[in-house]
Design a protein around this motif. Structure first.
Motif, PDB file in Angstrom:
ATOM      1  N   GLN B  30       0.813  -1.219   0.000  1.00  0.00           N
ATOM      2  CA  GLN B  30       0.000   0.000   0.000  1.00  0.00           C
ATOM      3  C   GLN B  30       0.850   1.274   0.000  1.00  0.00           C
ATOM      4  OE1 GLN B  30      -3.334   0.080  -0.190  1.00  0.00           O
ATOM      5  NE2 GLN B  30      -3.248  -2.139  -0.401  1.00  0.00           N
ATOM      6  N   LEU B  31       2.139   1.132   0.245  1.00  0.00           N
ATOM      7  CA  LEU B  31       2.974   2.314   0.465  1.00  0.00           C
ATOM      8  C   LEU B  31       3.584   2.807  -0.838  1.00  0.00           C
ATOM      9  CD1 LEU B  31       4.669   0.982   3.697  1.00  0.00           C
ATOM     10  CD2 LEU B  31       2.703   2.503   3.506  1.00  0.00           C
ATOM     11  N   ARG B  32       3.560   4.124  -1.004  1.00  0.00           N
ATOM     12  CA  ARG B  32       4.050   4.713  -2.249  1.00  0.00           C
ATOM     13  C   ARG B  32       5.352   5.464  -2.012  1.00  0.00           C
ATOM     14  NH1 ARG B  32      -1.677   7.551  -2.848  1.00  0.00           N
ATOM     15  NH2 ARG B  32      -2.975   5.692  -2.904  1.00  0.00           N
ATOM     16  N   ASN B  33       6.139   5.541  -3.033  1.00  0.00           N
ATOM     17  CA  ASN B  33       7.418   6.241  -2.937  1.00  0.00           C
ATOM     18  C   ASN B  33       7.190   7.704  -2.553  1.00  0.00           C
ATOM     19  OD1 ASN B  33      10.145   6.253  -2.974  1.00  0.00           O
ATOM     20  ND2 ASN B  33      10.326   6.697  -5.170  1.00  0.00           N
ATOM     21  N   GLY B  34       8.015   8.220  -1.637  1.00  0.00           N
ATOM     22  CA  GLY B  34       7.932   9.625  -1.271  1.00  0.00           C
ATOM     23  C   GLY B  34       6.979   9.920  -0.126  1.00  0.00           C
ATOM     24  N   GLU B  35       6.213   8.934   0.315  1.00  0.00           N
ATOM     25  CA  GLU B  35       5.270   9.181   1.409  1.00  0.00           C
ATOM     26  C   GLU B  35       5.970   9.175   2.767  1.00  0.00           C
ATOM     27  OE1 GLU B  35       0.861   7.622   0.286  1.00  0.00           O
ATOM     28  OE2 GLU B  35       2.272   6.089   0.928  1.00  0.00           O
ATOM     29  N   THR B  36       5.281   9.760   3.752  1.00  0.00           N
ATOM     30  CA  THR B  36       5.756   9.698   5.136  1.00  0.00           C
ATOM     31  C   THR B  36       4.744   8.900   5.956  1.00  0.00           C
ATOM     32  OG1 THR B  36       6.726  11.861   4.849  1.00  0.00           O
ATOM     33  CG2 THR B  36       6.506  11.081   7.100  1.00  0.00           C
ATOM     34  N   VAL B  37       5.240   7.945   6.724  1.00  0.00           N
ATOM     35  CA  VAL B  37       4.364   7.026   7.447  1.00  0.00           C
ATOM     36  C   VAL B  37       4.670   7.080   8.942  1.00  0.00           C
ATOM     37  CG1 VAL B  37       3.600   4.625   7.634  1.00  0.00           C
ATOM     38  CG2 VAL B  37       4.418   5.489   5.440  1.00  0.00           C
ATOM     39  N   GLY B  38       3.617   7.016   9.748  1.00  0.00           N
ATOM     40  CA  GLY B  38       3.801   6.934  11.199  1.00  0.00           C
ATOM     41  C   GLY B  38       3.392   5.568  11.703  1.00  0.00           C
ATOM     42  N   THR B  39       4.161   5.012  12.641  1.00  0.00           N
ATOM     43  CA  THR B  39       3.779   3.723  13.236  1.00  0.00           C
ATOM     44  C   THR B  39       3.770   3.891  14.744  1.00  0.00           C
ATOM     45  OG1 THR B  39       6.046   2.914  13.432  1.00  0.00           O
ATOM     46  CG2 THR B  39       4.905   2.439  11.373  1.00  0.00           C
ATOM     47  N   GLY B  40       2.902   3.134  15.403  1.00  0.00           N
ATOM     48  CA  GLY B  40       2.733   3.299  16.842  1.00  0.00           C
ATOM     49  C   GLY B  40       3.440   2.244  17.666  1.00  0.00           C
ATOM     50  N   ALA B  41       2.954   2.091  18.885  1.00  0.00           N
ATOM     51  CA  ALA B  41       3.579   1.151  19.823  1.00  0.00           C
ATOM     52  C   ALA B  41       3.337  -0.288  19.399  1.00  0.00           C
ATOM     53  CB  ALA B  41       2.994   1.376  21.203  1.00  0.00           C
ATOM     54  N   GLY B  42       4.264  -1.148  19.761  1.00  0.00           N
ATOM     55  CA  GLY B  42       4.103  -2.577  19.517  1.00  0.00           C
ATOM     56  C   GLY B  42       3.794  -2.884  18.066  1.00  0.00           C
ATOM     57  N   SER B  43       4.357  -2.068  17.157  1.00  0.00           N
ATOM     58  CA  SER B  43       3.947  -2.148  15.766  1.00  0.00           C
ATOM     59  C   SER B  43       4.980  -2.848  14.900  1.00  0.00           C
ATOM     60  CB  SER B  43       3.743  -0.736  15.239  1.00  0.00           C
ATOM     61  OG  SER B  43       4.980  -0.047  15.357  1.00  0.00           O
ATOM     62  N   ALA B  44       5.485  -3.975  15.354  1.00  0.00           N
ATOM     63  CA  ALA B  44       6.530  -4.661  14.589  1.00  0.00           C
ATOM     64  C   ALA B  44       6.081  -4.931  13.152  1.00  0.00           C
ATOM     65  CB  ALA B  44       6.908  -5.958  15.288  1.00  0.00           C
ATOM     66  N   VAL B  45       4.824  -5.339  12.973  1.00  0.00           N
ATOM     67  CA  VAL B  45       4.333  -5.669  11.632  1.00  0.00           C
ATOM     68  C   VAL B  45       4.371  -4.435  10.732  1.00  0.00           C
ATOM     69  CG1 VAL B  45       2.385  -6.555  10.323  1.00  0.00           C
ATOM     70  CG2 VAL B  45       2.815  -7.433  12.601  1.00  0.00           C
ATOM     71  N   ALA B  46       3.891  -3.300  11.261  1.00  0.00           N
ATOM     72  CA  ALA B  46       3.834  -2.079  10.462  1.00  0.00           C
ATOM     73  C   ALA B  46       5.232  -1.583  10.120  1.00  0.00           C
ATOM     74  CB  ALA B  46       3.049  -1.008  11.213  1.00  0.00           C
ATOM     75  N   ARG B  47       6.140  -1.646  11.098  1.00  0.00           N
ATOM     76  CA  ARG B  47       7.499  -1.175  10.817  1.00  0.00           C
ATOM     77  C   ARG B  47       8.179  -2.066   9.780  1.00  0.00           C
ATOM     78  NH1 ARG B  47      10.425  -1.552  15.610  1.00  0.00           N
ATOM     79  NH2 ARG B  47       8.615  -2.583  16.490  1.00  0.00           N
ATOM     80  N   ALA B  48       7.955  -3.382   9.896  1.00  0.00           N
ATOM     81  CA  ALA B  48       8.531  -4.306   8.909  1.00  0.00           C
ATOM     82  C   ALA B  48       7.982  -3.989   7.515  1.00  0.00           C
ATOM     83  CB  ALA B  48       8.222  -5.743   9.299  1.00  0.00           C
ATOM     84  N   ALA B  49       6.675  -3.659   7.449  1.00  0.00           N
ATOM     85  CA  ALA B  49       6.054  -3.336   6.167  1.00  0.00           C
ATOM     86  C   ALA B  49       6.699  -2.100   5.546  1.00  0.00           C
ATOM     87  CB  ALA B  49       4.557  -3.115   6.359  1.00  0.00           C
ATOM     88  N   CYS B  50       6.945  -1.086   6.361  1.00  0.00           N
ATOM     89  CA  CYS B  50       7.574   0.142   5.860  1.00  0.00           C
ATOM     90  C   CYS B  50       8.978  -0.133   5.347  1.00  0.00           C
ATOM     91  CB  CYS B  50       7.657   1.190   6.971  1.00  0.00           C
ATOM     92  SG  CYS B  50       6.064   1.788   7.508  1.00  0.00           S
ATOM     93  N   ARG B  51       9.743  -0.904   6.106  1.00  0.00           N
ATOM     94  CA  ARG B  51      11.127  -1.198   5.708  1.00  0.00           C
ATOM     95  C   ARG B  51      11.140  -2.019   4.412  1.00  0.00           C
ATOM     96  NH1 ARG B  51      15.590   0.341   4.888  1.00  0.00           N
ATOM     97  NH2 ARG B  51      17.468  -0.761   5.458  1.00  0.00           N
ATOM     98  N   LEU B  52      10.190  -2.953   4.326  1.00  0.00           N
ATOM     99  CA  LEU B  52      10.084  -3.782   3.121  1.00  0.00           C
ATOM    100  C   LEU B  52       9.786  -2.899   1.909  1.00  0.00           C
ATOM    101  CD1 LEU B  52       9.850  -6.547   1.705  1.00  0.00           C
ATOM    102  CD2 LEU B  52       7.488  -6.684   2.490  1.00  0.00           C
ATOM    103  N   ALA B  53       8.873  -1.940   2.089  1.00  0.00           N
ATOM    104  CA  ALA B  53       8.542  -1.038   0.978  1.00  0.00           C
ATOM    105  C   ALA B  53       9.771  -0.224   0.572  1.00  0.00           C
ATOM    106  CB  ALA B  53       7.402  -0.118   1.387  1.00  0.00           C
TER     107      ALA B  53
END
Lengths: 397, 270
Positions: B30-53
């Motif tokens: 879902q993540l597009r180049n150039g975007e800024t994303v915020g992730t919250g607490a205990g968010s290992a899945v979300a952070r992994a998704a951002c790094r993967l993108a």
């Protein structure tokens, strides 16, 4: 494993996370010397890592290990250019943690030292029934656990507990010990480990008044408190959330004098006392965060009295040479309490990680009032910090 | 939250993947180049998704690990908390105040969040269960940054336990506003100037991917995860979902995606 003698410099290292478990005043000096030693006299030790910055305790320790081995393997062909008095004990856990060495006496420069013991700081600066008390740190990081355990030992009641935007163990312990009348918070839990047991129990039994705010409002209210503003004006979208109706006092409608529209305003927060962890400070309270600052600086700036719990006391001369990292000036601090490892079982950024096994033990016990009492008896009451640390995995062999 | 630990299931067979890995991959797409994303607490899945993108389609993506304030942390190896010191191997560190202010002023394009309950119109509850806030049946963690996320461009909701108790008709407490009471109320709020963002765009659960119908803003099934049937999703949802005529299967992680994800998550946290 032997105890370090007075003139023997030793680092004990838990190789699992490679953070020295015992700090001496000269730990940094040893690492610095080890780094120089490796760079100048032992080619075998750094060849693998050459080109990589040698800036973490972890890599230095690994390299020291590698250096010693390759020196041996070289059959003495690479003798160190100058002798180094260094011993690394490679063992999973040291036993036991010795008490930190006594700190040297303050220099006779006429300025007052704010350094004091845990008991003294709490006794002197936290009145029983204190109107409001703010707790620094965030989630499972940098909780001022030594100060909180001492609050419980001295049975200091708190009218209004202001947590950081993400509260966990420090606030849960105070609530479980029935010392808190009401709490101002925005998130209260143990992240991936679960909900906060004492907080949950007290709320569901109707024994605790909760002012739930969103993070931004809590922060803006602290900033308004620090700046002497009459209130903090909030961004408009917050109006759509149910927190506004659940905590009406903190979301009071006012008219925007510039547009005439109705906006929400929060009253300023001015904690009477703030308990905050800094990794380093001098005796006057000039302090350095070695990791994230969370909302600690906002709390310090808003609070009437700040008590710092610190990992290391450093000489003033060390920070005046490079004052940029000193983001807390001493005049905002009333007391400096050296308490190494005493964020345990929470983490202290850059110094040690949280103790998940201990936290899980707490989470299990604290679900019932009896279990919570048992936890207090085992880990908090009738003991000091050194005795407490002796019971933790920091020292379990 | 349902969470299977690495210790419980042992090392992963090469070709299989965990449900958390699938969720991370779906999020990452879902993540597009150039975007800024915020992730919250205990968010290992979300952070992994951002790094993967970042390592695949979006090298200029910026993401912030809430709590520690780390901007673009090099996660490898992934740790459970966004607040951990390990996140501070990164490009910059924001204070909590600076991060929250920039989220509130709309400088973050996308936010990943979850809750105890999500309802038909994407409102999320992370505060409490029961009808009386003063005497909750269950006291949850609380609002954190959720109440002002509708200011953010897009919200992606992830729920690791798809169940009639967590996918409800109406949330007990609206911590994070979604599309309020549906299309009309959302429109009214937009006119009143209370909303600057586009609201929640996607819900990713352990069973399916869902979004919101353009007009009514009611939740709609997009795809079911491999091995899950439409009937199962219907049964696990506490309200009537909009079901399109054709419901595809969620595209499973490609080998390349899985390889990179496991390099990020070298300790097998997901």
């Amino acid at each position: 494993m032997s105890q370090p003698s007075e003139n023997q410099e030793a680092i004990w290292c838990d190789l699992n996370d490679a953070i020295p478990l015992v700090y001496f005043d000269n730990t940094r000096a040893i690492l610095r010397r080890a780094r120089r030693y490796l760079q100048t006299s032992c080619v075998g030790g750094i060849s693998k890592s050459a080109g990589r910055p040698i800036n973490t305790t972890n890599s230095v320790l690994n390299m020291m290990k590698g250096a010693l081995v390759s020196n041996e393997q070289s059959g003495g062909n690479l003798p160190p250019k100058r002798p180094i008095n260094l011993e690394i004990n490679v063992a999973p856990y040291p036993t036991p943690v010795p008490a930190p060495p006594p700190l040297p006496a303050a220099p006779e420069d006429g300025r007052t030292s704010k350094q004091m013991t845990l008991a003294e700081a709490i006794e002197r600066y936290v009145p029983d029934g204190v109107e409001s008390l703010a707790l620094g740190g965030m989630h499972l990081q940098n909780n001022p656990m030594a100060l909180v355990r001492e609050l419980i030992r001295q049975k200091k009641r708190i009218n209004s507990l202001i947590t950081s935007p993400a509260a966990s163990l420090s606030a849960d312990l105070l609530i479980g010990a029935a010392l808190v009348e009401e709490v101002i918070t925005s998130y209260f839990g143990f992240e991936h480990l679960g909900l906060a047991p004492a907080y949950r129990r007290f709320c569901q039994e109707g024994r605790l008044k909760v002012h739930e705010l969103d993070e931004l409002t809590l922060l803006l209210a602290l900033r308004a408190g620090a700046a002497g503003q009459p209130f903090a004006a909030l961004p408009p979208s917050i109006a759509l959330s149910d927190v506004v109706t659940a905590t009406p006092h903190f979301y009071t409608p006012v008219q925007d004098p510039f547009t005439g529209k109705t906006v929400l305003a929060a009253p300023p927060l001015r904690p009477k006392v703030a308990l905050v962890v800094c990794q380093q400070a001098d005796k006057r309270g000039n302090a350095i965060f070695k990791g994230s600052t969370f909302t600690d600086r906002e709390m310090i700036l808003a609070a009437e009295t700040t008590i710092l719990q610190v990992e290391q006391i450093i000489p003033t001369s060390q920070l005046t040479r490079n004052p940029m990292p000193v983001t807390v000036p001493g005049y905002l601090v009333k007391a400096v309490v050296p308490a190494p490892f005493s964020c345990h079982p929470t983490a202290c950024h850059r110094f040690y990680n949280y103790d998940e096994a201990h936290l899980k033990e707490y989470l299990e016990l604290a679900t019932t009032a009896e279990g919570f009492e048992a936890y207090l008896q085992k880990y908090v009451l009738n003991q000091g910090e050194v005795e407490y640390l002796g019971k933790t995995s920091l020292t379990r062999g | 939250m349902m969470r299977v630990t690495f210790e419980e299931i042992g090392p992963r067979p090469d070709k299989a993947y965990h449900i958390e890995e699938l969720i991370a991959v779906v999020m990452s797409r879902q993540l597009r180049n150039g975007e800024t994303v915020g992730t919250g607490a205990g968010s290992a899945v979300a952070r992994a998704a951002c790094r993967l993108a970042q390592l695949r389609q979006a090298p200029d993506l910026t993401f912030v690990a809430g709590g520690s304030g780390a901007v673009n942390p090099y996660l490898e190896p992934l740790t459970a908390s966004s607040c951990d010191y390990s996140n501070l191997d990164c490009e910059a560190v924001l204070t909590a105040a600076d991060l929250l202010s920039s989220v509130a002023s709309g400088r973050v394009d996308l936010f990943f969040y979850g809750g105890l309950q999500v309802d038909k119109f994407g409102n999320v509850n992370l505060s409490l269960l029961g009808n009386d806030p003063a005497h909750p049946k269950l006291r949850g963690p609380g609002s954190a940054a959720l109440p002002f996320l509708s200011l953010v461009g897009r919200g992606i909701i992830f729920m690791t336990n798809h169940h009639p108790r967590s996918f409800v008709d109406k949330v007990d407490f609206r911590t994070a506003p979604g599309f309020l009471e549906g299309g009309e109320s959302w429109h009214t709020a937009q006119i009143a100037g209370l909303v600057q963002g586009v609201g929640p765009v996607l819900v990713i659960s352990n069973l399916a991917v869902l979004d919101f119908e353009e007009e009514s803003k009611a939740m709609r099934l997009v795809s079911v995860h491999p091995g899950v049937t439409v009937e199962q999703v219907k049964a696990a949802t506490g309200f009537e979902l909009i079901i399109p005529e054709i419901v595809p299967t969620t595209l499973p992680p490609a080998q390349e995606e899985l390889r990179i994800l496991r390099e990020i998550d070298s300790k097998g946290l997901l």
